[in-house]
Design a protein around this motif. Structure first.
Motif, PDB file in Angstrom:
ATOM      1  N   THR A  21     -40.605  40.689 -18.551  1.00  0.00           N
ATOM      2  CA  THR A  21     -40.390  39.255 -18.336  1.00  0.00           C
ATOM      3  C   THR A  21     -41.078  38.393 -19.395  1.00  0.00           C
ATOM      4  OG1 THR A  21     -40.063  39.594 -15.964  1.00  0.00           O
ATOM      5  CG2 THR A  21     -40.636  37.364 -16.673  1.00  0.00           C
ATOM      6  N   PRO A  22     -42.357  38.627 -19.731  1.00  0.00           N
ATOM      7  CA  PRO A  22     -42.957  37.798 -20.781  1.00  0.00           C
ATOM      8  C   PRO A  22     -42.198  37.889 -22.103  1.00  0.00           C
ATOM      9  CG  PRO A  22     -44.676  38.931 -19.575  1.00  0.00           C
ATOM     10  CD  PRO A  22     -43.362  39.520 -19.112  1.00  0.00           C
ATOM     11  N   SER A  23     -41.806  39.084 -22.484  1.00  0.00           N
ATOM     12  CA  SER A  23     -41.059  39.284 -23.724  1.00  0.00           C
ATOM     13  C   SER A  23     -39.700  38.602 -23.665  1.00  0.00           C
ATOM     14  CB  SER A  23     -40.884  40.791 -23.973  1.00  0.00           C
ATOM     15  OG  SER A  23     -40.004  41.042 -25.031  1.00  0.00           O
ATOM     16  N   ASN A  24     -39.036  38.715 -22.551  1.00  0.00           N
ATOM     17  CA  ASN A  24     -37.721  38.087 -22.400  1.00  0.00           C
ATOM     18  C   ASN A  24     -37.818  36.570 -22.507  1.00  0.00           C
ATOM     19  OD1 ASN A  24     -36.556  40.601 -22.086  1.00  0.00           O
ATOM     20  ND2 ASN A  24     -36.617  40.518 -19.858  1.00  0.00           N
ATOM     21  N   ILE A  25     -38.863  36.007 -21.943  1.00  0.00           N
ATOM     22  CA  ILE A  25     -39.087  34.561 -22.052  1.00  0.00           C
ATOM     23  C   ILE A  25     -39.290  34.185 -23.517  1.00  0.00           C
ATOM     24  CG2 ILE A  25     -40.755  32.724 -21.546  1.00  0.00           C
ATOM     25  CD1 ILE A  25     -41.108  34.192 -18.771  1.00  0.00           C
ATOM     26  N   CYS A  26     -40.145  34.931 -24.196  1.00  0.00           N
ATOM     27  CA  CYS A  26     -40.438  34.644 -25.613  1.00  0.00           C
ATOM     28  C   CYS A  26     -39.186  34.714 -26.473  1.00  0.00           C
ATOM     29  CB  CYS A  26     -41.472  35.629 -26.144  1.00  0.00           C
ATOM     30  SG  CYS A  26     -43.085  35.459 -25.380  1.00  0.00           S
ATOM     31  N   ASN A  27     -38.349  35.679 -26.210  1.00  0.00           N
ATOM     32  CA  ASN A  27     -37.150  35.855 -27.021  1.00  0.00           C
ATOM     33  C   ASN A  27     -36.090  34.792 -26.759  1.00  0.00           C
ATOM     34  OD1 ASN A  27     -37.878  38.089 -28.677  1.00  0.00           O
ATOM     35  ND2 ASN A  27     -37.805  39.350 -26.848  1.00  0.00           N
ATOM     36  N   LYS A  28     -36.307  33.966 -25.754  1.00  0.00           N
ATOM     37  CA  LYS A  28     -35.402  32.848 -25.477  1.00  0.00           C
ATOM     38  C   LYS A  28     -35.936  31.529 -26.028  1.00  0.00           C
ATOM     39  CE  LYS A  28     -33.524  34.784 -21.228  1.00  0.00           C
ATOM     40  NZ  LYS A  28     -33.458  34.634 -19.776  1.00  0.00           N
ATOM     41  N   LEU A  29     -37.102  31.573 -26.646  1.00  0.00           N
ATOM     42  CA  LEU A  29     -37.676  30.331 -27.169  1.00  0.00           C
ATOM     43  C   LEU A  29     -36.764  29.754 -28.241  1.00  0.00           C
ATOM     44  CD1 LEU A  29     -41.475  31.141 -27.539  1.00  0.00           C
ATOM     45  CD2 LEU A  29     -40.413  29.519 -25.978  1.00  0.00           C
ATOM     46  N   SER A  30     -36.317  28.555 -27.975  1.00  0.00           N
ATOM     47  CA  SER A  30     -35.530  27.835 -28.978  1.00  0.00           C
ATOM     48  C   SER A  30     -36.039  26.404 -28.972  1.00  0.00           C
ATOM     49  CB  SER A  30     -34.045  27.891 -28.646  1.00  0.00           C
ATOM     50  OG  SER A  30     -33.794  27.352 -27.378  1.00  0.00           O
TER      51      SER A  30
ATOM     52  N   LEU B 183     -40.216  29.433 -19.274  1.00  0.00           N
ATOM     53  CA  LEU B 183     -39.573  29.169 -20.564  1.00  0.00           C
ATOM     54  C   LEU B 183     -39.824  27.729 -20.986  1.00  0.00           C
ATOM     55  CD1 LEU B 183     -37.830  29.895 -22.983  1.00  0.00           C
ATOM     56  CD2 LEU B 183     -35.811  29.462 -21.555  1.00  0.00           C
ATOM     57  N   SER B 184     -39.667  26.802 -20.060  1.00  0.00           N
ATOM     58  CA  SER B 184     -39.947  25.393 -20.364  1.00  0.00           C
ATOM     59  C   SER B 184     -41.401  25.198 -20.754  1.00  0.00           C
ATOM     60  CB  SER B 184     -39.617  24.505 -19.163  1.00  0.00           C
ATOM     61  OG  SER B 184     -38.241  24.513 -18.916  1.00  0.00           O
ATOM     62  N   GLU B 185     -42.302  25.866 -20.044  1.00  0.00           N
ATOM     63  CA  GLU B 185     -43.722  25.749 -20.355  1.00  0.00           C
ATOM     64  C   GLU B 185     -44.033  26.355 -21.724  1.00  0.00           C
ATOM     65  OE1 GLU B 185     -48.099  26.673 -18.382  1.00  0.00           O
ATOM     66  OE2 GLU B 185     -46.302  27.074 -17.205  1.00  0.00           O
ATOM     67  N   ALA B 186     -43.420  27.487 -22.036  1.00  0.00           N
ATOM     68  CA  ALA B 186     -43.639  28.122 -23.343  1.00  0.00           C
ATOM     69  C   ALA B 186     -43.133  27.220 -24.463  1.00  0.00           C
ATOM     70  CB  ALA B 186     -42.950  29.486 -23.392  1.00  0.00           C
ATOM     71  N   GLN B 187     -41.984  26.592 -24.267  1.00  0.00           N
ATOM     72  CA  GLN B 187     -41.458  25.671 -25.280  1.00  0.00           C
ATOM     73  C   GLN B 187     -42.395  24.481 -25.475  1.00  0.00           C
ATOM     74  OE1 GLN B 187     -37.601  25.180 -23.428  1.00  0.00           O
ATOM     75  NE2 GLN B 187     -36.620  26.415 -25.024  1.00  0.00           N
ATOM     76  N   ALA B 188     -42.911  23.947 -24.366  1.00  0.00           N
ATOM     77  CA  ALA B 188     -43.833  22.812 -24.450  1.00  0.00           C
ATOM     78  C   ALA B 188     -45.137  23.217 -25.146  1.00  0.00           C
ATOM     79  CB  ALA B 188     -44.124  22.265 -23.048  1.00  0.00           C
TER      80      ALA B 188
ATOM     81  N   CYS C  66     -45.520  25.623 -27.379  1.00  0.00           N
ATOM     82  CA  CYS C  66     -45.229  25.802 -28.807  1.00  0.00           C
ATOM     83  C   CYS C  66     -45.221  24.451 -29.518  1.00  0.00           C
ATOM     84  CB  CYS C  66     -43.887  26.507 -29.004  1.00  0.00           C
ATOM     85  SG  CYS C  66     -43.945  28.282 -28.699  1.00  0.00           S
ATOM     86  N   ALA C  67     -44.572  23.471 -28.908  1.00  0.00           N
ATOM     87  CA  ALA C  67     -44.527  22.134 -29.514  1.00  0.00           C
ATOM     88  C   ALA C  67     -45.923  21.518 -29.584  1.00  0.00           C
ATOM     89  CB  ALA C  67     -43.585  21.237 -28.723  1.00  0.00           C
ATOM     90  N   GLU C  68     -46.737  21.768 -28.561  1.00  0.00           N
ATOM     91  CA  GLU C  68     -48.088  21.200 -28.504  1.00  0.00           C
ATOM     92  C   GLU C  68     -49.009  21.782 -29.570  1.00  0.00           C
ATOM     93  OE1 GLU C  68     -51.951  21.799 -25.626  1.00  0.00           O
ATOM     94  OE2 GLU C  68     -49.998  21.636 -24.641  1.00  0.00           O
ATOM     95  N   ILE C  69     -48.947  23.090 -29.776  1.00  0.00           N
ATOM     96  CA  ILE C  69     -49.922  23.729 -30.668  1.00  0.00           C
ATOM     97  C   ILE C  69     -49.461  23.855 -32.110  1.00  0.00           C
ATOM     98  CG2 ILE C  69     -51.016  24.970 -28.775  1.00  0.00           C
ATOM     99  CD1 ILE C  69     -49.598  27.520 -29.711  1.00  0.00           C
ATOM    100  N   ASP C  70     -48.183  23.643 -32.363  1.00  0.00           N
ATOM    101  CA  ASP C  70     -47.691  23.772 -33.738  1.00  0.00           C
ATOM    102  C   ASP C  70     -48.384  22.756 -34.634  1.00  0.00           C
ATOM    103  OD1 ASP C  70     -46.132  24.579 -35.933  1.00  0.00           O
ATOM    104  OD2 ASP C  70     -44.700  22.977 -35.538  1.00  0.00           O
ATOM    105  N   GLN C  71     -48.968  23.250 -35.717  1.00  0.00           N
ATOM    106  CA  GLN C  71     -49.669  22.406 -36.678  1.00  0.00           C
ATOM    107  C   GLN C  71     -48.776  22.071 -37.871  1.00  0.00           C
ATOM    108  OE1 GLN C  71     -53.212  21.639 -35.948  1.00  0.00           O
ATOM    109  NE2 GLN C  71     -52.214  22.303 -34.068  1.00  0.00           N
TER     110      GLN C  71
END
Length: 132
Positions: A74-83, A48-53, A55-60
């Protein structure tokens, strides 16, 4: 600016789909893309921490379309926790038709690109035996 794409999938599926899409398009992908692999030994909190990082890195500046493979896994559950401070839209059911459709419309905003991704997924399911 443009929407970025993050795939979060079991194993290397996201990487492989991105590589295949680039090969099919015979060009670099028109959107900034990253893949996050989830294995049976992965730690969900770390992912989850890596996914958040990522997202912040690639957002244009226009948000991130997050594509995951199976809803409820599990991948879907991680994505749905992205805040994050990044605007994120999450779609489950990642497929090659879905990904190719997004690459064909790189100038769309996040919501319209998500609609194209969904239509690519739906339209990519065809009963080939009925086409004979």
């Amino acid at each position: 600016m443009a929407v970025a794409i993050l795939t979060v999938t079991h194993g290397n599926l996201g990487h492989e789909l991105l590589d295949t899409a680039a090969s099919m398009l015979d060009a670099p992908l028109p959107l900034v893309c990253k893949a996050l692999c989830v294995t049976d030994t992965s730690n969900a909190d770390e992912l989850l921490s890596e996914a958040q990082a990522l997202c912040a890195e690639i957002d244009q500046g226009d948000g991130v379309l997050v594509l995951t493979d199976i809803y409820g896994s599990t991948p879907s559950n991680i994505c749905n926790k992205l805040s994050t401070s990044v605007t994120v839209r999450v779609l489950a059911g990642l497929s090659l038709p879905m990904l190719i459709r997004t690459m064909n419309y790189p100038d769309l905003d996040l919501d319209k690109l998500a609609e194209k991704a969904l239509s690519g997924a739906h339209d990519g399911i065809i009963d080939c035996s009925s086409k004979r």
